[in-house]
Design a protein around this motif. Structure first.
Motif, PDB file in Angstrom:
ATOM      1  N   LYS A 180      32.939  53.396  45.326  1.00 49.54           N
ATOM      2  CA  LYS A 180      34.051  53.204  44.390  1.00 49.54           C
ATOM      3  C   LYS A 180      34.343  51.717  44.229  1.00 49.54           C
ATOM      4  O   LYS A 180      34.047  50.910  45.104  1.00 49.54           O
ATOM      5  N   ASN A 181      34.926  51.372  43.107  1.00 47.39           N
ATOM      6  CA  ASN A 181      35.426  50.017  42.895  1.00 47.39           C
ATOM      7  C   ASN A 181      36.868  49.968  43.366  1.00 47.39           C
ATOM      8  O   ASN A 181      37.691  50.784  42.944  1.00 47.39           O
ATOM      9  N   ILE A 182      37.165  49.037  44.232  1.00 48.30           N
ATOM     10  CA  ILE A 182      38.504  48.915  44.810  1.00 48.30           C
ATOM     11  C   ILE A 182      39.036  47.516  44.518  1.00 48.30           C
ATOM     12  O   ILE A 182      38.337  46.525  44.721  1.00 48.30           O
ATOM     13  N   LEU A 183      40.269  47.434  44.063  1.00 48.37           N
ATOM     14  CA  LEU A 183      40.934  46.158  43.842  1.00 48.37           C
ATOM     15  C   LEU A 183      41.987  45.984  44.926  1.00 48.37           C
ATOM     16  O   LEU A 183      42.831  46.858  45.124  1.00 48.37           O
ATOM     17  N   ILE A 184      41.915  44.873  45.626  1.00 46.81           N
ATOM     18  CA  ILE A 184      42.910  44.548  46.644  1.00 46.81           C
ATOM     19  C   ILE A 184      43.523  43.209  46.252  1.00 46.81           C
ATOM     20  O   ILE A 184      42.812  42.224  46.057  1.00 46.81           O
ATOM     21  N   VAL A 185      44.828  43.183  46.133  1.00 44.87           N
ATOM     22  CA  VAL A 185      45.558  41.967  45.793  1.00 44.87           C
ATOM     23  C   VAL A 185      46.325  41.551  47.035  1.00 44.87           C
ATOM     24  O   VAL A 185      47.016  42.365  47.641  1.00 44.87           O
ATOM     25  N   THR A 186      46.186  40.286  47.412  1.00 42.07           N
ATOM     26  CA  THR A 186      46.785  39.854  48.667  1.00 42.07           C
ATOM     27  C   THR A 186      47.173  38.384  48.612  1.00 42.07           C
ATOM     28  O   THR A 186      46.921  37.696  47.629  1.00 42.07           O
ATOM     29  N   HIS A 187      47.753  37.924  49.675  1.00 43.55           N
ATOM     30  CA  HIS A 187      48.088  36.504  49.799  1.00 43.55           C
ATOM     31  C   HIS A 187      47.012  35.803  50.621  1.00 43.55           C
ATOM     32  O   HIS A 187      46.103  36.436  51.156  1.00 43.55           O
ATOM     33  N   ALA A 188      47.115  34.507  50.731  1.00 40.55           N
ATOM     34  CA  ALA A 188      46.057  33.701  51.355  1.00 40.55           C
ATOM     35  C   ALA A 188      45.803  34.065  52.814  1.00 40.55           C
ATOM     36  O   ALA A 188      44.660  34.050  53.260  1.00 40.55           O
ATOM     37  N   GLY A 189      46.837  34.408  53.560  1.00 42.85           N
ATOM     38  CA  GLY A 189      46.650  34.737  54.977  1.00 42.85           C
ATOM     39  C   GLY A 189      45.731  35.924  55.173  1.00 42.85           C
ATOM     40  O   GLY A 189      44.813  35.889  55.997  1.00 42.85           O
ATOM     41  N   TYR A 212      35.904  39.070  57.499  1.00 47.47           N
ATOM     42  CA  TYR A 212      35.379  40.420  57.618  1.00 47.47           C
ATOM     43  C   TYR A 212      34.042  40.550  56.883  1.00 47.47           C
ATOM     44  O   TYR A 212      33.083  41.084  57.412  1.00 47.47           O
ATOM     45  N   PHE A 213      34.002  40.067  55.655  1.00 49.62           N
ATOM     46  CA  PHE A 213      32.814  40.251  54.826  1.00 49.62           C
ATOM     47  C   PHE A 213      31.769  39.147  54.977  1.00 49.62           C
ATOM     48  O   PHE A 213      30.588  39.386  54.748  1.00 49.62           O
ATOM     49  N   GLU A 214      32.188  37.944  55.348  1.00 50.85           N
ATOM     50  CA  GLU A 214      31.271  36.808  55.401  1.00 50.85           C
ATOM     51  C   GLU A 214      30.995  36.305  56.813  1.00 50.85           C
ATOM     52  O   GLU A 214      30.160  35.439  57.003  1.00 50.85           O
ATOM     53  N   GLY A 215      31.731  36.814  57.790  1.00 47.20           N
ATOM     54  CA  GLY A 215      31.606  36.315  59.147  1.00 47.20           C
ATOM     55  C   GLY A 215      32.528  35.127  59.362  1.00 47.20           C
ATOM     56  O   GLY A 215      33.206  34.670  58.449  1.00 47.20           O
ATOM     57  N   ASN A 219      44.788  30.156  44.332  1.00 49.02           N
ATOM     58  CA  ASN A 219      45.733  30.906  43.519  1.00 49.02           C
ATOM     59  C   ASN A 219      44.999  31.605  42.371  1.00 49.02           C
ATOM     60  O   ASN A 219      44.265  30.968  41.617  1.00 49.02           O
ATOM     61  N   CYS A 220      45.167  32.892  42.254  1.00 51.66           N
ATOM     62  CA  CYS A 220      44.571  33.735  41.210  1.00 51.66           C
ATOM     63  C   CYS A 220      43.040  33.826  41.309  1.00 51.66           C
ATOM     64  O   CYS A 220      42.398  34.275  40.360  1.00 51.66           O
ATOM     65  N   GLU A 221      42.464  33.433  42.416  1.00 46.83           N
ATOM     66  CA  GLU A 221      41.010  33.507  42.580  1.00 46.83           C
ATOM     67  C   GLU A 221      40.571  34.960  42.781  1.00 46.83           C
ATOM     68  O   GLU A 221      41.264  35.751  43.407  1.00 46.83           O
ATOM     69  N   ILE A 222      39.435  35.277  42.227  1.00 47.32           N
ATOM     70  CA  ILE A 222      38.831  36.600  42.399  1.00 47.32           C
ATOM     71  C   ILE A 222      37.608  36.435  43.284  1.00 47.32           C
ATOM     72  O   ILE A 222      36.748  35.604  43.023  1.00 47.32           O
ATOM     73  N   VAL A 223      37.561  37.224  44.340  1.00 48.26           N
ATOM     74  CA  VAL A 223      36.427  37.231  45.243  1.00 48.26           C
ATOM     75  C   VAL A 223      35.867  38.650  45.239  1.00 48.26           C
ATOM     76  O   VAL A 223      36.616  39.603  45.438  1.00 48.26           O
ATOM     77  N   LYS A 224      34.588  38.785  44.998  1.00 53.94           N
ATOM     78  CA  LYS A 224      33.974  40.116  44.878  1.00 53.94           C
ATOM     79  C   LYS A 224      32.966  40.312  45.997  1.00 53.94           C
ATOM     80  O   LYS A 224      32.156  39.425  46.280  1.00 53.94           O
ATOM     81  N   TYR A 225      33.018  41.484  46.613  1.00 54.01           N
ATOM     82  CA  TYR A 225      32.066  41.866  47.638  1.00 54.01           C
ATOM     83  C   TYR A 225      31.446  43.201  47.270  1.00 54.01           C
ATOM     84  O   TYR A 225      32.141  44.116  46.833  1.00 54.01           O
ATOM     85  N   ASP A 226      30.144  43.302  47.413  1.00 58.90           N
ATOM     86  CA  ASP A 226      29.434  44.560  47.171  1.00 58.90           C
ATOM     87  C   ASP A 226      29.034  45.148  48.522  1.00 58.90           C
ATOM     88  O   ASP A 226      28.408  44.468  49.326  1.00 58.90           O
ATOM     89  N   ASN A 227      29.416  46.375  48.733  1.00 62.33           N
ATOM     90  CA  ASN A 227      29.037  47.084  49.960  1.00 62.33           C
ATOM     91  C   ASN A 227      28.575  48.475  49.634  1.00 62.33           C
ATOM     92  O   ASN A 227      29.077  49.150  48.860  1.00 62.33           O
TER      93      ASN A 227
END
Length: 67
Positions: free
Chosen positions: A25-34, A42-45, A59-67
């Motif tokens: 599934k495609n999941i969108l998670i919106v969070t703060h910097a912490g 978690y995803f990059e080590g 700020n407003c950056e999108i980071v995408k991970y495929d698993n």
């Protein structure tokens, strides 16, 4: 630093649960910097030389991970 370990553990458990329950599934998670820093861990080590400042999501950056 126990609080940081517990905070990190909660975030890692969250991602474990998301990956287990929403495979394919495609999941969108919106969070703060912490949380974003630990999401990258978690995803990059772990960052080289423990330089977590490079893992801070802009700020407003999108980071995408495929698993």
């Amino acid at each position: 630093f126990r609080e940081f370990r517990e905070f990190r553990e909660r975030i890692f458990n969250f991602f474990d649960e998301i990956l287990d329950n929403y495979k394919g599934k495609n999941i969108l998670i919106v969070t703060h910097a912490g949380v974003g820093i630990y999401a990258r861990c978690y995803f990059e080590g772990e960052p080289v030389n423990n330089d977590y400042s490079k893992y801070k999501i802009k700020n407003c950056e999108i980071v995408k991970y495929d698993n």
